[in-house]
Design a protein around this motif. Structure first.
Motif, PDB file in Angstrom:
ATOM      1  N   THR A 213       5.607  -0.648  -2.475  1.00  9.49           N
ATOM      2  CA  THR A 213       5.295   0.734  -2.838  1.00  9.49           C
ATOM      3  C   THR A 213       5.516   0.959  -4.327  1.00  9.49           C
ATOM      4  N   GLY A 214       4.662   1.805  -4.894  1.00  8.40           N
ATOM      5  CA  GLY A 214       4.765   2.132  -6.311  1.00  8.40           C
ATOM      6  C   GLY A 214       4.296   3.543  -6.545  1.00  8.40           C
ATOM      7  N   SER A 215       3.638   3.774  -7.656  1.00  7.73           N
ATOM      8  CA  SER A 215       3.175   5.112  -8.013  1.00  7.73           C
ATOM      9  C   SER A 215       1.671   5.096  -8.179  1.00  7.73           C
ATOM     10  N   GLY A 216       0.963   5.792  -7.274  1.00  6.34           N
ATOM     11  CA  GLY A 216      -0.482   5.883  -7.382  1.00  6.34           C
ATOM     12  C   GLY A 216      -0.871   6.714  -8.603  1.00  6.34           C
ATOM     13  N   ASP A 217      -1.869   6.253  -9.330  1.00  7.73           N
ATOM     14  CA  ASP A 217      -2.249   6.972 -10.551  1.00  7.73           C
ATOM     15  C   ASP A 217      -3.663   6.560 -10.958  1.00  7.73           C
ATOM     16  N   HIS A 218      -4.134   7.157 -12.050  1.00  7.62           N
ATOM     17  CA  HIS A 218      -5.493   6.926 -12.537  1.00  7.62           C
ATOM     18  C   HIS A 218      -5.571   5.599 -13.288  1.00  7.62           C
ATOM     19  N   ALA A 219      -6.581   4.801 -12.955  1.00  6.54           N
ATOM     20  CA  ALA A 219      -6.734   3.498 -13.591  1.00  6.54           C
ATOM     21  C   ALA A 219      -7.121   3.603 -15.056  1.00  6.54           C
ATOM     22  N   ALA A 255      -2.905 -13.700   4.140  1.00  5.48           N
ATOM     23  CA  ALA A 255      -4.359 -13.601   4.284  1.00  5.48           C
ATOM     24  C   ALA A 255      -4.815 -12.227   4.748  1.00  5.48           C
ATOM     25  N   ARG A 256      -3.884 -11.326   4.966  1.00  2.19           N
ATOM     26  CA  ARG A 256      -4.251  -9.966   5.370  1.00  2.19           C
ATOM     27  C   ARG A 256      -3.561  -8.980   4.450  1.00  2.19           C
ATOM     28  N   VAL A 257      -4.306  -8.001   3.960  1.00  3.72           N
ATOM     29  CA  VAL A 257      -3.742  -7.017   3.033  1.00  3.72           C
ATOM     30  C   VAL A 257      -4.411  -5.667   3.266  1.00  3.72           C
ATOM     31  N   GLU A 258      -3.629  -4.611   3.158  1.00  2.13           N
ATOM     32  CA  GLU A 258      -4.137  -3.241   3.227  1.00  2.13           C
ATOM     33  C   GLU A 258      -3.657  -2.502   1.981  1.00  2.13           C
ATOM     34  N   VAL A 259      -4.561  -1.775   1.328  1.00  3.50           N
ATOM     35  CA  VAL A 259      -4.251  -1.101   0.067  1.00  3.50           C
ATOM     36  C   VAL A 259      -4.514   0.390   0.205  1.00  3.50           C
ATOM     37  N   THR A 260      -3.583   1.187  -0.309  1.00  4.92           N
ATOM     38  CA  THR A 260      -3.741   2.642  -0.345  1.00  4.92           C
ATOM     39  C   THR A 260      -3.716   3.117  -1.794  1.00  4.92           C
ATOM     40  N   PRO A 261      -4.728   3.848  -2.259  1.00  2.00           N
ATOM     41  CA  PRO A 261      -5.865   4.396  -1.515  1.00  2.00           C
ATOM     42  C   PRO A 261      -7.075   3.481  -1.425  1.00  2.00           C
ATOM     43  N   ASN A 262      -6.992   2.287  -1.952  1.00  2.00           N
ATOM     44  CA  ASN A 262      -8.093   1.315  -1.878  1.00  2.00           C
ATOM     45  C   ASN A 262      -9.321   1.796  -2.644  1.00  2.00           C
ATOM     46  N   ALA A 263      -9.087   2.296  -3.839  1.00  2.00           N
ATOM     47  CA  ALA A 263     -10.165   2.772  -4.709  1.00  2.00           C
ATOM     48  C   ALA A 263     -10.208   1.929  -5.974  1.00  2.00           C
ATOM     49  N   SER A 269      -0.775   3.121  -4.472  1.00  2.00           N
ATOM     50  CA  SER A 269       0.585   3.579  -4.203  1.00  2.00           C
ATOM     51  C   SER A 269       1.278   2.692  -3.192  1.00  2.00           C
ATOM     52  N   LEU A 270       0.492   1.981  -2.391  1.00  2.00           N
ATOM     53  CA  LEU A 270       1.046   1.088  -1.374  1.00  2.00           C
ATOM     54  C   LEU A 270       0.141  -0.126  -1.213  1.00  2.00           C
ATOM     55  N   VAL A 271       0.757  -1.294  -1.197  1.00  2.00           N
ATOM     56  CA  VAL A 271       0.069  -2.526  -0.833  1.00  2.00           C
ATOM     57  C   VAL A 271       0.871  -3.150   0.305  1.00  2.00           C
ATOM     58  N   ARG A 272       0.217  -3.344   1.413  1.00  2.00           N
ATOM     59  CA  ARG A 272       0.878  -3.922   2.598  1.00  2.00           C
ATOM     60  C   ARG A 272       0.244  -5.283   2.880  1.00  2.00           C
ATOM     61  N   GLY A 273       1.062  -6.311   2.864  1.00  2.00           N
ATOM     62  CA  GLY A 273       0.577  -7.657   3.135  1.00  2.00           C
ATOM     63  C   GLY A 273       1.379  -8.305   4.244  1.00  2.00           C
ATOM     64  N   TRP A 274       0.791  -9.320   4.861  1.00  2.00           N
ATOM     65  CA  TRP A 274       1.452 -10.032   5.951  1.00  2.00           C
ATOM     66  C   TRP A 274       1.643 -11.498   5.567  1.00  2.00           C
TER      67      TRP A 274
END
Length: 394
Positions: A213-219, A255-263, A269-274
């Protein structure tokens, strides 16, 4: 070569196949439900009554269901996303054909034979591998299993339509042996020039969910120095897992990852990996995971991010019944005995009853991929080997 195998195999070859040539046969999804109906039809053709254990597992019986000292064979229908067609179904198709072969010989079993179709072996839908066999043996509680959710938020209990029944009482007293036939997930039998082998052990392995987890912001507007980007921590962790596994002589895969907001234009703000980790022994596996988590935590400190790690499933080292493995190898005229790094329902069941596995040669060694394949003649040899082994055990 008998035409029985290719003829029966073609009945299921197109079920759940996708545009890649791989398969989407998630547990209790439409393609898998079609395969479960196919299972019931095959059993009916052979006058084998089918029972369900309340956990999603199916059993077709030659003899009294769950009668004294039964022998269990079979495997699973579900696949990993876009996986191969042989991993799982080969063991079920081979089991039905082995019954045909034994009947053709005039053999009458002295104890019941159950052909199993275990649910959610891959963990591709609800996240816990070997879920059906874990429930059957009591390795996971019915409440915990029922609450597992897929990516659409559907729980296992909802998909099953009932709260799982849980452990079968006196499994060890009911079952004398389990034999699972499976395509080899490697090339050892190719190198040994043998169509069929016997398993000796399964490496300890597990899955760990890692939330960065981190801080979501403008690229575009966020200065590089001001960022708390969890993707950096995640990327460093993937590299660290690879390095640590190579150094330990183990295996690590993310090999599996989910990203929020994935834009594309947003810092996540969140990267979830397995993390999938495997090693030849438990001590090495523990050290590997500890080393990866330590390096991930250190990197999170540098990046201003946070890390939470949750083990979703951990399977201990499995040594199959050595006497049974030796007996099967001898019955098959000295078939090679070899270990595997992949998990199986047989590995879960081995903690409770004498268990063995047969492997069928895989020319490329590739598995969990559309390229997974075994020639018809080797599959037919696997059927013959399974029939011979079952005759000795029944």
């Amino acid at each position: 070569m008998s035409a029985a195998f290719p003829r029966l195999w073609q009945e299921i070859a197109t079920i759940g196949r996708d545009s890649t040539g791989g398969y989407l046969r998630y547990a209790l999804s439409e393609p898998e439900l079609v395969l479960r109906d196919w299972f019931r039809n095959q059993a009916a053709r052979r006058d084998l009554p089918v029972t369900e254990d309340g956990n999603g597992n199916l059993f077709a019986w030659w003899g009294t269901p769950w009668g004294h000292r039964a022998v269990i064979t079979g495997s699973h229908f579900d696949s990993v996303p876009h996986g191969g067609g042989y991993d799982g179904p080969l063991g079920i198709v081979s089991a039905f054909l082995a019954v045909d072969a034994l009947r053709k010989r005039g053999f009458e079993p002295g104890r019941p034979l159950g052909i199993a179709a275990f649910v959610e072996e891959e963990g591709g839908r609800f996240g816990v591998p070997c879920l059906g066999s874990r429930l059957l043996t009591g390795a996971i509680s019915p409440d915990k299993a029922a609450a597992l959710r897929d990516r659409d938020g559907i729980t296992f209990g909802e998909a099953l339509g009932v709260r799982p029944a849980g452990a079968l009482p006196d499994l060890a007293g009911r079952v004398s042996a389990v034999v699972e036939l499976h395509i080899e997930q490697g090339r050892a039998l190719v190198e040994l020039d043998a169509p069929v082998g016997v398993a000796s052990a399964i490496w300890p392995h597990g899955r760990w969910r890692m939330d960065f987890t981190g801080s979501g912001d403008h690229a575009g507007t966020t200065r590089m120095a001001d960022r708390r980007d969890p993707m950096l921590t995640y990327a460093a962790t993937v590299l660290a897992a690879n390095e640590e596994a190579r150094e330990a002589g183990a295996h690590a895969t993310v090999a599996r990852v989910e990203v929020t907001p994935n834009a594309t234009n947003a810092i996540p703000s969140l990267v979830r990996g397995w993390l999938d980790a495997r090693a030849a022994d438990t001590a090495t596996l523990d050290r590997l995971v500890e080393a990866v988590v330590k390096r991930a935590t250190e990197r999170a400190g540098q990046d201003g991010t946070e890390l939470a790690v949750e083990p979703e499933s951990v399977s201990p080292e499995v040594t199959f019944d050595t006497g049974l493995a030796a007996r099967l190898a001898g019955t098959l005229g000295g078939a090679p005995i070899l270990p595997t790094q992949a998990g199986h329902d047989a590995g879960v069941l081995s903690a409770h009853v004498p268990t063995a596995m047969l492997f069928v040669r895989n020319p490329t060694g590739i598995s969990h991929s559309p390229a997974e394949h075994a020639p018809d003649e080797d599959c037919a040899a696997g059927v013959e080997a399974l029939a011979t082994v079952l005759e000795a055990l029944l």
